[in-house]
Write a protein that holds these residues in place. Structure first.
Motif, PDB file in Angstrom:
ATOM      1  N   GLN A 151      26.413  22.123  17.626  1.00 23.27           N
ATOM      2  CA  GLN A 151      27.281  22.015  18.750  1.00 23.27           C
ATOM      3  C   GLN A 151      28.606  21.999  18.354  1.00 23.27           C
ATOM      4  OE1 GLN A 151      25.850  18.486  20.824  1.00 23.27           O
ATOM      5  NE2 GLN A 151      24.090  19.428  21.498  1.00 23.27           N
ATOM      6  N   ASP A 152      29.515  20.894  18.189  1.00 20.10           N
ATOM      7  CA  ASP A 152      30.859  20.937  18.109  1.00 20.10           C
ATOM      8  C   ASP A 152      31.204  21.219  16.358  1.00 20.10           C
ATOM      9  OD1 ASP A 152      31.336  20.154  20.685  1.00 20.10           O
ATOM     10  OD2 ASP A 152      31.622  18.088  20.130  1.00 20.10           O
ATOM     11  N   TYR A 153      30.355  21.109  15.533  1.00 16.90           N
ATOM     12  CA  TYR A 153      30.536  21.313  14.158  1.00 16.90           C
ATOM     13  C   TYR A 153      30.063  22.541  13.885  1.00 16.90           C
ATOM     14  CZ  TYR A 153      30.655  16.288  14.417  1.00 16.90           C
ATOM     15  OH  TYR A 153      31.157  14.824  14.676  1.00 16.90           O
ATOM     16  N   SER A 154      29.487  23.392  14.513  1.00 23.93           N
ATOM     17  CA  SER A 154      29.143  24.794  14.315  1.00 23.93           C
ATOM     18  C   SER A 154      30.303  25.595  13.476  1.00 23.93           C
ATOM     19  CB  SER A 154      28.583  25.706  15.504  1.00 23.93           C
ATOM     20  OG  SER A 154      29.823  25.898  16.379  1.00 23.93           O
ATOM     21  N   GLN A 155      31.326  25.775  13.685  1.00 20.17           N
ATOM     22  CA  GLN A 155      32.512  26.474  13.157  1.00 20.17           C
ATOM     23  C   GLN A 155      32.683  25.913  11.744  1.00 20.17           C
ATOM     24  OE1 GLN A 155      33.758  29.303  14.249  1.00 20.17           O
ATOM     25  NE2 GLN A 155      32.399  29.054  15.930  1.00 20.17           N
ATOM     26  N   ILE A 156      32.640  24.537  11.605  1.00 22.47           N
ATOM     27  CA  ILE A 156      32.665  23.926  10.224  1.00 22.47           C
ATOM     28  C   ILE A 156      31.819  24.239   9.322  1.00 22.47           C
ATOM     29  CG2 ILE A 156      32.760  21.722   8.935  1.00 22.47           C
ATOM     30  CD1 ILE A 156      33.863  20.199  11.483  1.00 22.47           C
ATOM     31  N   VAL A 157      30.436  24.330   9.912  1.00 18.39           N
ATOM     32  CA  VAL A 157      29.120  24.821   9.166  1.00 18.39           C
ATOM     33  C   VAL A 157      29.295  26.037   8.672  1.00 18.39           C
ATOM     34  CG1 VAL A 157      26.656  25.086   9.124  1.00 18.39           C
ATOM     35  CG2 VAL A 157      27.746  22.987  10.361  1.00 18.39           C
ATOM     36  N   LEU A 158      29.648  27.054   9.772  1.00 17.61           N
ATOM     37  CA  LEU A 158      30.080  28.560   9.476  1.00 17.61           C
ATOM     38  C   LEU A 158      31.114  28.603   8.467  1.00 17.61           C
ATOM     39  CD1 LEU A 158      29.552  31.264  10.106  1.00 17.61           C
ATOM     40  CD2 LEU A 158      31.241  31.287  11.670  1.00 17.61           C
ATOM     41  N   GLY A 159      32.068  27.912   8.520  1.00 17.60           N
ATOM     42  CA  GLY A 159      33.037  27.994   7.473  1.00 17.60           C
ATOM     43  C   GLY A 159      32.649  27.564   5.995  1.00 17.60           C
ATOM     44  N   ALA A 160      31.833  26.477   5.713  1.00 15.20           N
ATOM     45  CA  ALA A 160      31.140  25.999   4.560  1.00 15.20           C
ATOM     46  C   ALA A 160      30.275  26.886   3.912  1.00 15.20           C
ATOM     47  CB  ALA A 160      30.442  24.821   4.863  1.00 15.20           C
ATOM     48  N   ILE A 161      29.436  27.754   4.944  1.00 17.82           N
ATOM     49  CA  ILE A 161      28.613  28.547   4.484  1.00 17.82           C
ATOM     50  C   ILE A 161      29.458  29.805   4.060  1.00 17.82           C
ATOM     51  CG2 ILE A 161      27.020  30.384   5.093  1.00 17.82           C
ATOM     52  CD1 ILE A 161      26.007  28.717   7.223  1.00 17.82           C
ATOM     53  N   LEU A 162      30.321  30.307   4.554  1.00 19.11           N
ATOM     54  CA  LEU A 162      31.212  31.387   4.125  1.00 19.11           C
ATOM     55  C   LEU A 162      31.851  31.193   2.675  1.00 19.11           C
ATOM     56  CD1 LEU A 162      33.132  32.682   7.210  1.00 19.11           C
ATOM     57  CD2 LEU A 162      31.204  33.963   6.205  1.00 19.11           C
ATOM     58  N   MET A 163      32.249  29.809   2.463  1.00 22.94           N
ATOM     59  CA  MET A 163      33.025  29.286   1.384  1.00 22.94           C
ATOM     60  C   MET A 163      32.176  29.388   0.208  1.00 22.94           C
ATOM     61  SD  MET A 163      35.517  26.404   2.706  1.00 22.94           S
ATOM     62  CE  MET A 163      35.790  25.621   0.889  1.00 22.94           C
ATOM     63  N   ALA A 164      30.821  28.821   0.658  1.00 26.04           N
ATOM     64  CA  ALA A 164      29.912  28.687  -0.571  1.00 26.04           C
ATOM     65  C   ALA A 164      29.318  30.080  -0.975  1.00 26.04           C
ATOM     66  CB  ALA A 164      28.619  27.897  -0.045  1.00 26.04           C
ATOM     67  N   THR A 165      29.346  30.989   0.077  1.00 22.45           N
ATOM     68  CA  THR A 165      28.820  32.372  -0.442  1.00 22.45           C
ATOM     69  C   THR A 165      29.995  32.955  -1.211  1.00 22.45           C
ATOM     70  OG1 THR A 165      27.843  32.601   1.859  1.00 22.45           O
ATOM     71  CG2 THR A 165      28.295  34.713   0.451  1.00 22.45           C
ATOM     72  N   MET A 166      31.260  32.933  -0.902  1.00 22.41           N
ATOM     73  CA  MET A 166      32.327  33.608  -1.816  1.00 22.41           C
ATOM     74  C   MET A 166      32.416  32.983  -3.057  1.00 22.41           C
ATOM     75  SD  MET A 166      33.461  36.055  -0.196  1.00 22.41           S
ATOM     76  CE  MET A 166      31.674  36.537   0.131  1.00 22.41           C
ATOM     77  N   VAL A 167      31.934  31.432  -3.156  1.00 19.29           N
ATOM     78  CA  VAL A 167      32.142  30.870  -4.396  1.00 19.29           C
ATOM     79  C   VAL A 167      30.981  31.292  -5.353  1.00 19.29           C
ATOM     80  CG1 VAL A 167      31.827  28.647  -5.813  1.00 19.29           C
ATOM     81  CG2 VAL A 167      33.458  29.064  -3.715  1.00 19.29           C
ATOM     82  N   PHE A 168      29.841  31.274  -4.967  1.00 24.48           N
ATOM     83  CA  PHE A 168      28.662  31.722  -5.649  1.00 24.48           C
ATOM     84  C   PHE A 168      28.327  33.183  -5.850  1.00 24.48           C
ATOM     85  CE2 PHE A 168      28.230  27.298  -4.486  1.00 24.48           C
ATOM     86  CZ  PHE A 168      28.064  26.563  -5.656  1.00 24.48           C
ATOM     87  N   MET A 169      28.742  33.866  -4.716  1.00 16.28           N
ATOM     88  CA  MET A 169      28.490  35.348  -4.760  1.00 16.28           C
ATOM     89  C   MET A 169      29.807  36.186  -4.536  1.00 16.28           C
ATOM     90  SD  MET A 169      25.094  35.231  -2.268  1.00 16.28           S
ATOM     91  CE  MET A 169      23.610  34.499  -2.731  1.00 16.28           C
ATOM     92  N   PRO A 170      30.612  36.072  -5.455  1.00 16.49           N
ATOM     93  CA  PRO A 170      31.980  36.839  -5.372  1.00 16.49           C
ATOM     94  C   PRO A 170      31.865  38.164  -5.173  1.00 16.49           C
ATOM     95  CG  PRO A 170      31.667  36.036  -7.479  1.00 16.49           C
ATOM     96  CD  PRO A 170      30.446  35.522  -6.878  1.00 16.49           C
TER      97      PRO A 170
END
Length: 315
Positions: free
Chosen positions: A279-298
């Protein structure tokens, strides 16, 4: 070289099989609609990946070419009665000519200067689409007639799925052939070092302009078909945020990876739909997934997973 070529042919065959098999899994029109939108994004990203991943040239205004294609079809077909295919080709030609006109001067720039210049192009297109209300409908957008080919109307998610799926496979095939050609080797040389490429006789300016125009045409064709599929277009599809979204898809999937561009487009189109449960946190979760991907899968999602798979096979 043969191993790499076989890998690309295998990937193309796998993509074609996935496209053919998905309708058996997608049980309703909503899922088909998401798949179609992912396909449109993937077509644009394959072209953008040629520019960013292989030629090493950034573009933060590519949604502008998507918008040009969409509005060319909308205006010419709906307002002037053009055949949809002719309008699509006219939009592609307009995008190609604009890309050619601006590419030579702006592609002399590098780094953040180039990013700002391409951003300016996208902003100009977006402003024109918003302010020319008599022609484009302004911020509210405009309705677009259906796509007719030889008197047959393309209607319904199932029909459009096959249109977009076949076009995506064709665009990926064209991209892979380009990469394996002398043009592709020249683009990689430009990415590696423009000075070194020029020393060995590569006309770097010509190849950069060529790939910029090609990526603009890919975006325009996708935009034209998108306009006919949705029946409604707005300037939001040509704004800065759409351009950033497209670049994010390319980087997320893996630059200099055609299939990575497709995977990035698919994942970042489908993922927001799946995250609506937050719900209201979907964009926050999406941003966290993108950040984690770029950190661990540059290097991007697909190249990293492919490298891990190769290491396990050798182990």
């Amino acid at each position: 070289m043969n191993t790499l070529l076989n890998g690309r042919l295998t990937g193309l065959l796998a993509l074609a099989l996935i496209v053919a098999a998905l309708p058996l899994v997608l049980t309703n029109n909503f899922y088909l609609d998401v798949a179609i939108l992912a396909g449109f994004n993937a077509i644009v990203c394959v072209g953008l990946n040629l520019l960013i991943g292989y030629a090493g040239q950034i573009s933060l205004g590519h949604a502008g070419f998507f918008g040009i294609g969409a509005y060319a079809s909308g205006i010419l077909v709906t307002s002037y009665g053009w055949p949809p295919l002719a309008a699509l080709l006219a939009g592609a030609a307009a995008s190609g000519l604009l890309g050619f006109a601006v590419a030579k001067p702006i592609l002399r720039l590098k780094g953040h200067y180039l990013a700002m210049a391409t951003l300016g192009i996208g902003i100009i297109v977006s402003i024109v689409l918003r302010t020319e209300t008599g022609l484009t409908g302004g911020p509210d957008g405009m309705m677009v007639d259906s796509f007719r080919l030889f008197g047959v109307e393309l209607y319904g998610e199932k029909v459009w799925y096959w249109v977009v799926g076949v076009l995506l496979v064709a665009v990926v095939w064209l991209s892979l052939n380009l990469i394996d050609s002398p043009v592709g080797r020249a683009l990689r040389a430009v990415h590696g070092s423009e000075v070194a490429a020029e020393v060995v006789g590569v006309d770097t300016a010509r190849f950069k302009v060529m790939v910029f125009v090609l990526s603009a045409v890919f975006a325009s064709v996708a935009g034209s078909l998108f306009a006919h599929y949705t029946g409604l277009i707005t300037p939001a599809k040509a704004d800065f945020f759409k351009s950033i979204e497209l670049v994010t898809m390319v980087v997320f999937g893996g630059m200099a990876s055609t299939f990575g561009a497709v995977v990035g487009a698919v994942v970042l189109t489908v993922l927001p739909q799946a995250l609506t449960v937050f719900q209201d946190y979907s964009q926050i979760v999406l941003g966290a997934i993108l950040m984690a991907t770029m950190v661990f899968m540059p290097k991007g999602l697909l190249p990293t997973l492919a490298a891990l798979f190769a290491q396990r096979r050798q182990a």
